[in-house]
Scaffold this motif. Structure first.
Motif, PDB file in Angstrom:
ATOM      1  N   ARG A 171      79.357  60.837  53.692  1.00 17.40           N
ATOM      2  CA  ARG A 171      77.810  60.539  53.234  1.00 17.40           C
ATOM      3  C   ARG A 171      77.033  60.982  53.783  1.00 17.40           C
ATOM      4  NH1 ARG A 171      76.425  54.433  56.233  1.00 17.40           N
ATOM      5  NH2 ARG A 171      76.771  55.404  57.888  1.00 17.40           N
ATOM      6  N   ALA A 172      77.154  61.718  55.302  1.00 20.17           N
ATOM      7  CA  ALA A 172      76.832  62.523  56.249  1.00 20.17           C
ATOM      8  C   ALA A 172      76.223  64.360  55.522  1.00 20.17           C
ATOM      9  CB  ALA A 172      77.655  63.016  57.311  1.00 20.17           C
ATOM     10  N   GLU A 173      77.637  64.385  54.300  1.00 18.64           N
ATOM     11  CA  GLU A 173      77.665  65.542  53.703  1.00 18.64           C
ATOM     12  C   GLU A 173      77.269  65.282  53.147  1.00 18.64           C
ATOM     13  OE1 GLU A 173      81.705  65.564  52.468  1.00 18.64           O
ATOM     14  OE2 GLU A 173      82.324  66.709  54.663  1.00 18.64           O
ATOM     15  N   ARG A 174      76.668  64.295  51.918  1.00 17.93           N
ATOM     16  CA  ARG A 174      75.644  64.237  50.987  1.00 17.93           C
ATOM     17  C   ARG A 174      73.804  63.384  51.448  1.00 17.93           C
ATOM     18  NH1 ARG A 174      78.942  60.426  50.146  1.00 17.93           N
ATOM     19  NH2 ARG A 174      77.647  58.596  50.628  1.00 17.93           N
ATOM     20  N   SER A 175      74.090  64.272  52.863  1.00 19.69           N
ATOM     21  CA  SER A 175      72.465  64.058  53.864  1.00 19.69           C
ATOM     22  C   SER A 175      72.084  65.230  53.911  1.00 19.69           C
ATOM     23  CB  SER A 175      73.014  63.086  54.901  1.00 19.69           C
ATOM     24  OG  SER A 175      73.428  61.627  54.359  1.00 19.69           O
ATOM     25  N   ARG A 176      70.738  65.339  54.788  1.00 17.42           N
ATOM     26  CA  ARG A 176      69.285  66.323  55.107  1.00 17.42           C
ATOM     27  C   ARG A 176      68.744  65.734  56.250  1.00 17.42           C
ATOM     28  NH1 ARG A 176      65.726  70.041  50.864  1.00 17.42           N
ATOM     29  NH2 ARG A 176      65.034  70.153  53.574  1.00 17.42           N
ATOM     30  N   THR A 177      68.439  67.292  56.689  1.00 17.43           N
ATOM     31  CA  THR A 177      67.397  65.793  58.020  1.00 17.43           C
ATOM     32  C   THR A 177      66.642  67.453  57.826  1.00 17.43           C
ATOM     33  OG1 THR A 177      68.482  67.652  59.805  1.00 17.43           O
ATOM     34  CG2 THR A 177      69.534  65.290  59.345  1.00 17.43           C
ATOM     35  N   ARG A 178      65.290  67.035  58.127  1.00 19.84           N
ATOM     36  CA  ARG A 178      63.908  68.409  58.238  1.00 19.84           C
ATOM     37  C   ARG A 178      63.280  67.254  58.495  1.00 19.84           C
ATOM     38  NH1 ARG A 178      61.855  68.538  52.572  1.00 19.84           N
ATOM     39  NH2 ARG A 178      62.235  66.640  51.781  1.00 19.84           N
ATOM     40  N   THR A 179      62.305  68.754  59.801  1.00 19.80           N
ATOM     41  CA  THR A 179      60.959  68.017  59.873  1.00 19.80           C
ATOM     42  C   THR A 179      59.612  68.413  59.360  1.00 19.80           C
ATOM     43  OG1 THR A 179      62.178  68.395  62.406  1.00 19.80           O
ATOM     44  CG2 THR A 179      59.995  67.934  62.366  1.00 19.80           C
ATOM     45  N   VAL A 180      58.709  67.295  59.266  1.00 20.72           N
ATOM     46  CA  VAL A 180      57.870  67.284  58.088  1.00 20.72           C
ATOM     47  C   VAL A 180      56.375  67.087  59.056  1.00 20.72           C
ATOM     48  CG1 VAL A 180      58.901  67.550  56.717  1.00 20.72           C
ATOM     49  CG2 VAL A 180      58.198  65.020  57.346  1.00 20.72           C
ATOM     50  N   GLU A 181      55.196  67.045  58.936  1.00 18.29           N
ATOM     51  CA  GLU A 181      53.500  66.365  59.735  1.00 18.29           C
ATOM     52  C   GLU A 181      53.831  65.531  58.553  1.00 18.29           C
ATOM     53  OE1 GLU A 181      52.134  67.749  61.569  1.00 18.29           O
ATOM     54  OE2 GLU A 181      53.033  69.947  61.791  1.00 18.29           O
ATOM     55  N   SER A 182      53.799  64.147  59.483  1.00 22.11           N
ATOM     56  CA  SER A 182      53.478  62.514  58.830  1.00 22.11           C
ATOM     57  C   SER A 182      51.897  62.780  58.062  1.00 22.11           C
ATOM     58  CB  SER A 182      53.101  61.457  59.867  1.00 22.11           C
ATOM     59  OG  SER A 182      51.960  62.331  60.611  1.00 22.11           O
ATOM     60  N   ALA A 183      50.926  63.513  58.878  1.00 23.86           N
ATOM     61  CA  ALA A 183      50.289  63.596  57.747  1.00 23.86           C
ATOM     62  C   ALA A 183      49.650  64.394  56.139  1.00 23.86           C
ATOM     63  CB  ALA A 183      49.536  64.212  58.276  1.00 23.86           C
ATOM     64  N   ALA A 184      51.518  65.149  55.880  1.00 22.62           N
ATOM     65  CA  ALA A 184      51.596  65.744  54.636  1.00 22.62           C
ATOM     66  C   ALA A 184      52.617  64.743  53.945  1.00 22.62           C
ATOM     67  CB  ALA A 184      52.389  67.231  55.212  1.00 22.62           C
ATOM     68  N   ILE A 185      53.386  63.568  54.233  1.00 20.55           N
ATOM     69  CA  ILE A 185      53.438  62.746  53.350  1.00 20.55           C
ATOM     70  C   ILE A 185      52.493  61.416  52.988  1.00 20.55           C
ATOM     71  CG2 ILE A 185      54.992  60.497  53.320  1.00 20.55           C
ATOM     72  CD1 ILE A 185      56.004  61.397  56.272  1.00 20.55           C
ATOM     73  N   ARG A 186      52.876  61.950  50.988  1.00 22.84           N
ATOM     74  CA  ARG A 186      52.482  61.566  49.869  1.00 22.84           C
ATOM     75  C   ARG A 186      53.151  59.641  49.748  1.00 22.84           C
ATOM     76  NH1 ARG A 186      48.984  63.735  52.523  1.00 22.84           N
ATOM     77  NH2 ARG A 186      47.755  65.203  52.061  1.00 22.84           N
ATOM     78  N   VAL A 187      52.601  58.218  49.636  1.00 24.45           N
ATOM     79  CA  VAL A 187      52.928  57.704  49.101  1.00 24.45           C
ATOM     80  C   VAL A 187      52.471  57.503  47.963  1.00 24.45           C
ATOM     81  CG1 VAL A 187      53.764  55.105  49.168  1.00 24.45           C
ATOM     82  CG2 VAL A 187      52.179  56.205  51.512  1.00 24.45           C
ATOM     83  N   GLU A 188      53.609  57.399  46.591  1.00 21.81           N
ATOM     84  CA  GLU A 188      53.898  56.835  45.545  1.00 21.81           C
ATOM     85  C   GLU A 188      53.987  55.568  44.998  1.00 21.81           C
ATOM     86  OE1 GLU A 188      56.611  58.767  42.441  1.00 21.81           O
ATOM     87  OE2 GLU A 188      54.986  59.929  42.742  1.00 21.81           O
ATOM     88  N   ALA A 189      53.314  55.547  44.426  1.00 17.91           N
ATOM     89  CA  ALA A 189      53.149  53.444  43.901  1.00 17.91           C
ATOM     90  C   ALA A 189      52.788  52.948  42.352  1.00 17.91           C
ATOM     91  CB  ALA A 189      52.926  52.456  44.921  1.00 17.91           C
ATOM     92  N   HIS A 190      53.614  52.618  42.079  1.00 13.67           N
ATOM     93  CA  HIS A 190      53.012  52.165  40.484  1.00 13.67           C
ATOM     94  C   HIS A 190      52.554  50.921  40.274  1.00 13.67           C
ATOM     95  CE1 HIS A 190      54.221  56.248  39.619  1.00 13.67           C
ATOM     96  NE2 HIS A 190      54.779  56.332  39.696  1.00 13.67           N
ATOM     97  N   ARG A 191      51.478  50.762  39.469  1.00  8.19           N
ATOM     98  CA  ARG A 191      51.301  49.149  38.875  1.00  8.19           C
ATOM     99  C   ARG A 191      52.704  48.420  38.502  1.00  8.19           C
ATOM    100  NH1 ARG A 191      46.375  47.331  40.598  1.00  8.19           N
ATOM    101  NH2 ARG A 191      44.889  49.025  40.774  1.00  8.19           N
ATOM    102  N   ASP A 192      53.175  49.243  37.184  1.00  7.30           N
ATOM    103  CA  ASP A 192      54.402  48.547  37.044  1.00  7.30           C
ATOM    104  C   ASP A 192      55.979  48.156  36.943  1.00  7.30           C
ATOM    105  OD1 ASP A 192      55.154  51.206  36.614  1.00  7.30           O
ATOM    106  OD2 ASP A 192      55.034  51.421  35.046  1.00  7.30           O
ATOM    107  N   ASP A 193      55.464  48.903  38.616  1.00  5.65           N
ATOM    108  CA  ASP A 193      56.510  48.981  39.750  1.00  5.65           C
ATOM    109  C   ASP A 193      56.066  47.910  40.571  1.00  5.65           C
ATOM    110  OD1 ASP A 193      59.283  48.553  40.286  1.00  5.65           O
ATOM    111  OD2 ASP A 193      59.140  50.653  40.698  1.00  5.65           O
ATOM    112  N   PRO A 194      55.954  46.908  40.846  1.00  6.56           N
ATOM    113  CA  PRO A 194      55.052  46.591  42.196  1.00  6.56           C
ATOM    114  C   PRO A 194      56.254  46.254  43.099  1.00  6.56           C
ATOM    115  CG  PRO A 194      55.635  44.842  40.440  1.00  6.56           C
ATOM    116  CD  PRO A 194      56.061  45.557  39.803  1.00  6.56           C
TER     117      PRO A 194
END
Length: 398
Positions: free
Chosen positions: A56-79
């Motif tokens: 599991r660790a070998e399939r993982s990655r970590t990184r540091t990002v700005e919280s304000a740069a995260i975009r949330v994606e949602a679709h009405r056909d997948d509520p």
């Protein structure tokens, strides 16, 4: 050290040995883990467990990002679902139940309420929180397993200790954990006979090696090499063996910790009975957690595994030999001066009298009576306070 082969014929046909679990503490931490773990979180060896969490660790990655740069994606056909677009990510990541809660906490939103909303509406609220909050860096843990999951959202200084690092430290002393070294998955106490059998088949029902998507927990014992620390009232040996459990969460769900102790038995439900000399260390996943693990926790585990039981045995012997009460007045004074109430004092004396056939005289007698009474206390704080007093008495006698 006493070995099963030198117990003067006191083994039964199964190879077990008689124990007295009326003494010492009962600890239910391992039992709680045993009750709560589904089959897919139970492992039959340390090798199997390590392969899972290491992969599991070998399939993982970590990184540091700005919280304000995260975009949330949602679709009405997948509520039911939403995804997150992280800076420089090749594809959306799906938050786990745990990381969604961490993300909601970051923006001071009630995670339980957001989970009840349709994904588009939850996404709007979450996006507003991420955008409106002051610019803040966060550290992500993303794992690829058919799809990319966001397993953790923590502060930038979170000192991650991976689950496989703890398992590897245990493997150094315990091998595969099922008998190639002296450390192994525990046996089982037979309640009908009072005999502890160290040899049981390791199955999903008996194993004490666990891991989920948010933590790892291991419990092992050295129960093929019991230690005699004095005699019981009937002249038979008072037998103990060594044990330890440890835990970690690489996603921020709990600290890293190790507890070591001596115990007399483990029952089928994985309660620990007759526990003495319980020691615990824990490490928060702060900035220098990895260094503390390398310099404190892992070496402490190795020291306990390789240490001689002589200090423990001599401490028990000293407590047995130190006579502190010859009369009822002595017993009352001894306990009342150490903060026990009149009612508690009477119960402690009565408990020892019932179990030993005589009133308490030595420090060890009082310690056993105090811990027995403590087990009956429904309030955890009161129980822990009494057990702490008993431990101090034993330490001072040693």
């Amino acid at each position: 050290m006493t070995n099963l082969e030198t117990l003067d014929g006191r083994r039964d046909a199964s190879g077990g040995y008689k124990v007295d679990i009326s003494r010492g503490e009962r600890i239910g931490r391992v039992s709680s883990e045993w009750f709560s773990r589904p089959n897919d979180e139970r492992y039959l060896s340390l090798s199997e467990l390590y392969a899972s969490v290491k992969g599991r660790a070998e399939r993982s990655r970590t990184r540091t990002v700005e919280s304000a740069a995260i975009r949330v994606e949602a679709h009405r056909d997948d509520p039911e679902n939403l995804a997150l677009i992280l800076p420089d990510a090749e594809a959306p990541v799906a938050p786990t139940h745990w990381s969604f809660g961490q993300l909601a906490s970051l923006v001071s939103a009630p995670a339980a309420y957001l989970r009840q909303l349709p994904a588009p509406l939850a996404g709007i609220n979450l996006q507003y929180g991420l955008t409106a909050t002051q610019a803040e860096q966060i550290k992500t843990l993303e794992t690829e397993d058919g799809r990319t999951e966001l397993r953790a959202v923590t502060g930038p200084d979170y000192g991650r200790i991976y689950d496989h690092e703890l398992v590897a430290a245990v493997q150094k002393i315990a091998g595969n954990g099922i008998g190639d070294t002296r450390w192994k998955v525990p046996g089982t106490l037979d309640w009908s006979s009072g005999v502890y059998n160290p040899m049981v088949d390791i199955t999903k029902d008996t194993t004490t090696l666990y891991a989920s998507d948010r933590d790892v927990f291991l419990f092992l014992v050295d129960d093929m090499n019991p230690i005699e620390a004095g005699k019981l009232s009937d002249g038979s040996p008072d037998l103990y063996f060594r044990g330890f459990y440890c835990w970690n969460s690489e996603v921020g769900a709990k600290t890293l910790g190790i507890a070591s102790f001596y115990l007399r038995a483990v029952c089928q439900n994985r309660n620990l009975w007759g526990v003495e000399d319980f020691q615990e260390i824990s490490i928060r996943h702060s900035k220098y957690a990895a260094n503390r693990f390398a310099h404190e926790a892992a070496p402490a585990l190795t020291r306990f595994a390789d240490s001689s039981p002589r200090p423990f045995v001599e401490g028990i012997r000293a407590a047995r030999e130190r006579i502190v009460a010859h009369s009822d007045d002595d017993r009352t004074d001894f306990l009342r001066k150490r903060g026990f109430s009149k009612a508690e004092t009477a119960r402690i004396v009565e408990t020892v009298l019932a179990e030993e056939g005589r009133p308490p005289e030595s420090v060890f007698d009082f310690v056993q009576g105090i811990t027995a009474v403590a087990r009956s206390k429904p309030q955890q704080d009161t129980r822990l306070e009494m057990e702490g007093k008993a431990k101090k008495l034993l330490e001072r006698a040693a």
